[in-house]
Design an enzyme around this catalytic site. Structure first.
Site, PDB file in Angstrom:
ATOM      1  N   LYS A 116      -8.596   6.375   7.941  1.00 52.02           N
ATOM      2  CA  LYS A 116      -7.764   6.984   6.904  1.00 52.02           C
ATOM      3  C   LYS A 116      -8.531   8.067   6.135  1.00 52.02           C
ATOM      4  O   LYS A 116      -7.953   8.820   5.360  1.00 52.02           O
ATOM      5  CB  LYS A 116      -7.226   5.917   5.960  1.00 52.02           C
ATOM      6  CG  LYS A 116      -6.260   4.958   6.665  1.00 52.02           C
ATOM      7  CD  LYS A 116      -5.721   3.896   5.738  1.00 52.02           C
ATOM      8  CE  LYS A 116      -4.823   2.905   6.462  1.00 52.02           C
ATOM      9  NZ  LYS A 116      -3.532   3.473   6.887  1.00 52.02           N
ATOM     10  N   LYS A 160      -4.248   3.690  -0.401  1.00 59.74           N
ATOM     11  CA  LYS A 160      -3.976   2.986   0.843  1.00 59.74           C
ATOM     12  C   LYS A 160      -5.174   2.107   1.152  1.00 59.74           C
ATOM     13  O   LYS A 160      -6.209   2.185   0.478  1.00 59.74           O
ATOM     14  CB  LYS A 160      -3.708   3.957   1.990  1.00 59.74           C
ATOM     15  CG  LYS A 160      -4.798   5.007   2.188  1.00 59.74           C
ATOM     16  CD  LYS A 160      -4.417   6.018   3.260  1.00 59.74           C
ATOM     17  CE  LYS A 160      -3.375   6.980   2.778  1.00 59.74           C
ATOM     18  NZ  LYS A 160      -2.141   6.960   3.531  1.00 59.74           N
ATOM     19  N   ARG A 161      -5.029   1.274   2.165  1.00 62.36           N
ATOM     20  CA  ARG A 161      -6.139   0.454   2.613  1.00 62.36           C
ATOM     21  C   ARG A 161      -7.358   1.327   2.886  1.00 62.36           C
ATOM     22  O   ARG A 161      -7.247   2.402   3.461  1.00 62.36           O
ATOM     23  CB  ARG A 161      -5.703  -0.294   3.876  1.00 62.36           C
ATOM     24  CG  ARG A 161      -6.696  -1.234   4.477  1.00 62.36           C
ATOM     25  CD  ARG A 161      -5.993  -2.137   5.498  1.00 62.36           C
ATOM     26  NE  ARG A 161      -5.142  -1.385   6.408  1.00 62.36           N
ATOM     27  CZ  ARG A 161      -5.502  -1.024   7.652  1.00 62.36           C
ATOM     28  NH1 ARG A 161      -6.701  -1.336   8.104  1.00 62.36           N
ATOM     29  NH2 ARG A 161      -4.673  -0.371   8.426  1.00 62.36           N
ATOM     30  N   HIS A 220       1.848  -1.452  15.834  1.00 60.05           N
ATOM     31  CA  HIS A 220       1.475  -0.699  14.634  1.00 60.05           C
ATOM     32  C   HIS A 220       0.132   0.016  14.759  1.00 60.05           C
ATOM     33  O   HIS A 220      -0.391   0.493  13.743  1.00 60.05           O
ATOM     34  CB  HIS A 220       1.416  -1.635  13.418  1.00 60.05           C
ATOM     35  CG  HIS A 220       2.756  -2.069  12.907  1.00 60.05           C
ATOM     36  ND1 HIS A 220       3.529  -1.288  12.071  1.00 60.05           N
ATOM     37  CD2 HIS A 220       3.472  -3.202  13.125  1.00 60.05           C
ATOM     38  CE1 HIS A 220       4.653  -1.932  11.784  1.00 60.05           C
ATOM     39  NE2 HIS A 220       4.643  -3.098  12.411  1.00 60.05           N
ATOM     40  N   THR A 229       3.768   4.716   5.388  1.00 60.19           N
ATOM     41  CA  THR A 229       4.949   4.698   4.527  1.00 60.19           C
ATOM     42  C   THR A 229       4.601   5.172   3.118  1.00 60.19           C
ATOM     43  O   THR A 229       5.483   5.584   2.372  1.00 60.19           O
ATOM     44  CB  THR A 229       5.573   3.293   4.456  1.00 60.19           C
ATOM     45  OG1 THR A 229       4.568   2.333   4.121  1.00 60.19           O
ATOM     46  CG2 THR A 229       6.215   2.913   5.778  1.00 60.19           C
ATOM     47  N   LYS A 289       6.860   7.383   0.378  1.00 57.90           N
ATOM     48  CA  LYS A 289       7.103   7.019  -1.021  1.00 57.90           C
ATOM     49  C   LYS A 289       6.665   8.138  -1.960  1.00 57.90           C
ATOM     50  O   LYS A 289       7.355   8.465  -2.935  1.00 57.90           O
ATOM     51  CB  LYS A 289       6.353   5.732  -1.358  1.00 57.90           C
ATOM     52  CG  LYS A 289       6.810   4.522  -0.574  1.00 57.90           C
ATOM     53  CD  LYS A 289       5.786   3.398  -0.620  1.00 57.90           C
ATOM     54  CE  LYS A 289       6.084   2.342   0.425  1.00 57.90           C
ATOM     55  NZ  LYS A 289       4.966   1.413   0.624  1.00 57.90           N
TER      56      LYS A 289
END
Length: 811
Positions: free
Chosen positions: A551, A545-546, A354, A653, A657
Site C-alpha cells: 500500500k 488503511k491497513r 481479494h 473501498t 468512501k
C-alpha cells in the site's frame, strides 16, 4: 406489526425514560451518557426486533432461497446511528435526548465499535449486509463473535503497542443470545474406514453458541441476520483439580477451547498461533454449515435440493474449508454418493478472491491439517485426485500444468492451497474490480481459467451510502437532500445530477462550507488523539488503511521528507500548507509495517517541532483506526492517497468512501482507481506512475533501484536523511533496514521507480489547490461520479449473476 412511528415525535422522550427506568434500571433524572445510549438503543431495538421476526416469518413461509455469506470479518462499527437512520427515528431520538440536556451525537459516541473485523475485507462484508437487507434479499451473514477483536492500537514513543479491545466488557444492546442454538465442533483424532464408510474419531470438541445481530434495511421493513459464534468449553471441568488447589489445570482446558473466539487473526508466527487460526476458521464454518443445514431440513425433506435453496458465498479463503465440510456432511452423515455430493457442493458455493499476490494466498501445512482436521484432509486429497484426473485429460502429459493446478503444493513443505480448493469447489469465482478480475485469469489463476473460462467473472466492490455519506457526513447529506431530494440514499446514481451544479457559485459556497466544517471536526479529533494542532485551512492529505508495504505508506513518507527538505531550501516559496494524515494498524508480527509506523511518528516529531516550517507542513498519525474514526476522517479529507503498486491492490473501498465525500484521488492505475477515473473523468483525478504492464516489463528486464537513487538527487537526499538518522537521532541506524530493503533488497513494490512521477503529481495537487473554485469544481465532480460505487449495485449484480436470489414478499 412495527410500532406506529407517526406518534414517536411526542413519545420518544417518554419511551427513552421508560427504558431508562424499566430496562436499564436507573432514575431518568440521574441517567449518564452511557445510560442514555443504552436506552435509545433499546428504543430502536424494539422496532428492529418486530421487523426482524416478521422478515424471518415471511422467508420461512415462502421457503425462500437464501444467501449465506461466510466471512472471517464483519467490521460493523457502531450500530445506533445506523439503526436510527434505518428506522427514520434520528430526529425523534435527538428530541428525546435533548430533554435530558444532551446531544444525540454525544450519546452515540459512547457506543464502542464492534471489534469484529480489521480492514477492507470486513468493512466490505458489513456494507454488503446493509445492501442485502436494503434490497430485501433473504440473507444470513456468519462469522465469529470475537471478544477482543484484533487489538486496540496504542502509540508509545512512536511505536505501535497492541492491547486487547474489550468491546463486550459492558455488553451490547445489539446482540441477541440464542441459548437454544448450540452446535458441537470437533477437532483432531483419527479416521476409521468400515465397509466403505468413514468415521471421524475426534480427540477434542467445543460448543459453538449462537449470538445474533440485526442488520436493518433502509427504506424497507426488511431486517437481515448476522449470526456470530462464540466458542464455549464443555459444561464440565476438572473439579478434582480445582478442589485440590490446582486452579491452573482446572481452567486450562476451558481456556484451550474458548480462546478460539477471543481474538481476530491471532499471531501466526508461532506453531500454536497457526493451529489456533486454523481452528478458528473451521470452528465458524462448521457451526454455520450445521445451522444452515438444519434450517434447510426444517423446510425441506432432504438435502438433495440444497443448491436450489441456499447460495453459500466464501468471502476470501478463510471459510474455504467449508467445501470439504459440506462434502463430509453429505457423504459421512447423510450417506449421499460422492459424485452426487460433489455436484451439489459445486452448485452451492461461490468464491470472492481479494488478492493478486501469490504469497498472500492462504495455505496450510498438510501436517497441521492432518493434526487438526484429519477427515477433511482425506476429503481434500480425494477432491484433488479426481480434479487432476479431469485436468490431465485436457492436457495429457503436461505435469507442470497439473502441479500448478494441484490443491496440494509439493514444493518444500507440502501445503493445502485454500484458494485452489475454493475455485474447484465453486461454480463462480469473482474478482472485485475490473483490473483485478482480468489479472486473476491472466496471472495467478490462468490455468483454472483455461479449464473453466465461464467460471470467472467480475463484481466491482461498492460502499453503502447510508453509512459513508448519510451517517458520516450529515452536512453534505443535508445539502444533497436540498439539491436532489432524498432518493439518492437508495439510488446513488442520482448523484450524477450534481454535474450541472459543479460550476454553480452558490452551490460551491455551500459545498465548501460543509467541507470546512468537516475539517474543523477532524482537526479536533487530531488534537484530541495526538495533541497536535493543525489548521483546517491547510490541505488535508489522507492515507488511511491497513499498514502494508504494497500500500506504500513509505512512498508517502518519502514525499513528506522531500517536501520538508524543499521548504527548508526555499522557505519563501508559495507553499500550499499541508497536513498529512495517516491511520491504520500493522499486523502484530509484521516488523516492516511497524517500522513504517515508527518512521511516520519520527518524521512528524521533527517536522511538527521545526519553527522554520510552522503550518506549511504537519504530519499526524491517528491511532486505533476503525469505523467510527473513519467516519470523521473521510468527510474531512481533501486528498485521498491510493498509491499501491499497480497490479497489487484488488480493489480498495477507502478510495470510494473518500471520493464520495468530495476528496480528490492521487493514485496509481490500480484496483478500483481505474474505474473511479473512468467515472469521475481523467481531469478530476491525479493518476501517476507505472501501469501494470510497465511494472511487469520492468521486473522482467531486471529492475535496479540503485539507478533511481543515483539518478535523482532529491531521492538520494531523502533516503540518506532517513538512513543516516536524520529523523531518529536517538538511534541513527533505526531505519537503515527500511532503506536497505529499497536500495539493496530489490524494492519489491517499486517505490523508487514511481517516486519522481509521484512528486510531479503532488505538484499538480498544489497548483489546483491554489485555485479554490476550481478545486471545488473537481471535488463536486468526484461526488457526482460515485453513483456506480454503491454496494446496492454490487449486491444486485451478485444476486442476479451469481446467487440467483430475489426478494420475497408475504403470500
Amino acid at each position: 406489526m412495527p410500532l406506529n412511528t407517526k406518534h414517536l415525535p411526542t413519545e420518544s422522550g417518554a419511551l427513552i425514560d421508560a427504558h431508562l427506568l424499566h430496562t436499564i434500571g436507573v432514575d431518568p433524572a440521574q441517567a449518564s451518557h452511557s445510560d442514555l445510549m443504552l436506552a435509545v438503543s433499546q428504543m430502536a431495538r424494539t422496532q428492529l426486533s418486530e421487523r426482524w421476526v416478521e422478515t424471518q416469518a415471511v422467508e420461512r413461509q415462502n421457503k425462500a432461497r437464501r444467501v449465506v455469506y461466510l466471512s472471517m470479518e464483519f467490521l460493523m462499527g457502531r450500530t445506533l446511528s445506523n439503526a436510527l437512520g434505518a428506522l427514520e427515528l434520528t430526529e425523534e431520538a435527538a428530541r428525546g435526548v435533548k430533554q435530558h440536556a444532551q446531544q444525540l451525537e454525544d450519546i452515540a459516541d459512547h457506543e464502542p465499535d464492534a471489534a469484529l473485523g480489521n480492514g477492507g475485507l470486513g468493512r466490505l462484508a458489513a456494507c454488503f449486509l446493509d445492501s442485502m437487507a436494503t434490497l430485501g434479499l433473504p440473507s444470513w451473514g456468519y462469522g465469529i463473535r470475537y471478544e477482543y477483536g484484533m487489538f486496540a492500537q496504542h502509540i508509545a514513543g512512536g511505536s505501535q503497542q497492541e492491547y486487547p479491545d474489550p468491546w463486550l466488557l459492558d455488553g451490547t444492546p445489539w446482540e441477541f443470545p440464542r441459548a437454544d442454538i448450540t452446535y458441537p465442533v470437533r477437532f483432531g483424532g483419527w479416521v476409521e474406514h468400515v465397509d466403505g464408510q468413514a468415521f471421524w474419531r475426534n480427540s477434542g470438541e467445543v460448543a459453538a453458541k449462537a449470538y445474533d445481530m440485526v442488520v436493518p434495511g433502509h427504506g424497507t421493513q426488511k431486517v437481515s441476520t448476522l449470526r456470530l459464534w462464540k466458542a464455549v468449553a464443555p459444561a464440565h471441568f476438572d473439579l478434582g483439580a480445582f478442589n485440590t488447589g490446582d486452579y491452573h489445570r482446572a481452567a486450562s482446558a476451558k481456556n484451550e477451547f474458548e480462546n478460539i473466539s477471543w481474538v481476530l487473526y491471532p499471531n501466526d508466527s508461532t506453531p500454536a498461533g497457526r493451529e489456533l487460526r486454523l481452528k478458528q476458521e473451521y470452528f465458524f464454518v462448521a457451526a454455520s454449515m450445521q445451522d444452515l443445514i438444519k434450517r434447510h431440513l426444517d423446510e425441506h425433506p432432504s438435502l438433495v435440493n440444497l443448491a436450489e435453496h441456499v447460495a453459500i458465498h466464501l468471502n476470501d479463503t478463510h471459510p474455504a474449508i467449508g467445501v470439504a465440510e459440506l462434502m463430509r456432511i453429505l457423504c459421512d452423515e447423510h450417506d449421499m454418493p460422492w459424485a452426487d455430493a460433489w455436484k451439489l457442493c459445486c452448485a452451492t458455493f461461490s468464491y470472492t478472491n481479494h488478492t493478486l499476490m501469490p504469497e498472500a494466498l492462504e495455505t496450510w501445512p498438510v501436517s497441521l491439517m492432518q493434526h487438526v482436521l484429519p477427515r477433511h484432509l482425506e476429503i481434500i486429497f480425494r477432491i484433488n485426485k479426481e480434479f487432476l484426473e479431469f485436468a490431465a485429460a485436457k492436457r495429457p502429459g503436461d505435469d507442470q500444468f497439473l502441479a500448478r493446478l494441484s490443491l496440494i503444493g509439493e514444493q518444500g513443505e507440502r501445503r493445502v492451497r485454500m484458494a485452489h480448493l475454493s475455485i474447484v469447489g465453486s461454480h463462480k469465482v469473482n474478482g472485485v474490480s475490473a483490473l483485478h478480475s482480468d489479472l486473476l485469469v491472466e496471472t495467478i489463476f490462468a490455468d483454472f481459467a483455461a479449464l473453466w473460462p465461464e467460471r470467472f467473472t467480475n463484481m466491482t466492490n461498492g460502499v453503502t451510502p447510508r453509512r459513508w455519506l448519510a451517517q458520516a457526513n450529515p452536512g453534505l447529506a443535508g445539502l444533497l437532500d436540498q439539491t436532489l431530494g432524498k432518493g439518492w440514499r437508495l439510488d446513488l446514481d442520482q448523484l450524477q445530477q450534481l454535474k450541472a451544479k459543479k460550476a454553480d457559485a452558490t452551490f460551491q459556497q455551500s459545498f465548501m462550507a460543509v467541507k470546512r466544517a468537516n475539517k474543523v471536526r477532524l482537526a479536533k479529533l487530531i488534537e484530541h488523539t495526538t495533541g497536535i494542532v493543525v489548521s483546517p485551512d491547510s490541505l488535508f492529505d489522507v492515507q488511511v488503511k491497513r499498514i502494508h508495504e504494497y500500500k506504500r505508506q513509505l512512498l508517502n513518507v518519502l514525499h513528506v521528507v522531500w517536501r520538508y527538505q524543499a521548504i527548508l531550501a526555499e522557505p519563501h516559496a508559495h507553499w500550499v500548507p499541508r497536513t498529512v494524515i495517516f491511520a491504520g494498524k500493522a499486523a502484530s508480527s509484521y516488523v516492516s509495517a511497524k517500522s513504517i509506523i515508527h518512521l511516520i511518528h519520527d518524521v512528524g516529531n521533527i517536522i511538527n517541532r521545526d519553527p522554520r516550517i510552522g503550518d506549511k507542513l504537519k504530519v499526524v498519525f491517528i491511532p486505533n483506526y476503525g469505523v467510527s474514526v473513519a467516519e470523521v476522517i473521510m468527510p474531512g479529507a481533501d486528498l485521498s492517497e491510493q498509491i499501491s503498486t499497480a497490479g497489487t491492490e484488488a480493489s480498495g473501498t477507502g478510495n470510494m468512501k473518500l471520493a464520495l465525500n468530495g476528496a480528490l484521488t492521487i493514485g496509481t492505475d490500480d484496483g478500483a482507481n481505474i474505474e473511479i477515473r473512468q467515472n469521475v473523468g481523467d481531469d478530476n483525478i491525479f493518476i501517476f506512475g507505472l501501469k501494470t504492464p510497465e511494472v511487469k516489463a520492468l521486473r522482467h528486464s531486471g529492475y535496479q533501484p540503485m539507478r533511481y537513487y543515483e539518478k535523482l538527487p532529491a531521492l538520494k537526499s531523502v533516503l540518506d536523511a532517513i538512513a543516516g538518522g536524520g529523523f531518529s537521532p536517538d538511534e541513527p541506524g533505526r531505519y537503515r533496514p527500511l532503506v536497505d530493503s529499497l536500495l539493496w533488497g530489490g524494492d519489491h513494490y517499486m517505490l523508487l521507480a514511481d517516486f519522481e512521477a509521484y512528486i510531479g503529481a503532488q505538484a499538480k495537487v498544489d497548483a489546483l489547490y491554489r485555485k479554490p473554485a476550481q478545486w471545488c469544481e473537481h471535488a463536486i465532480a468526484n461526488v457526482a461520479g460515485m453513483g456506480v460505487f454503491s454496494s446496492d449495485r454490487t449486491i444486485g449484480e451478485y444476486a442476479r449473476q451469481i446467487w440467483h436470489v430475489a426478494p420475497v414478499s408475504r403470500r
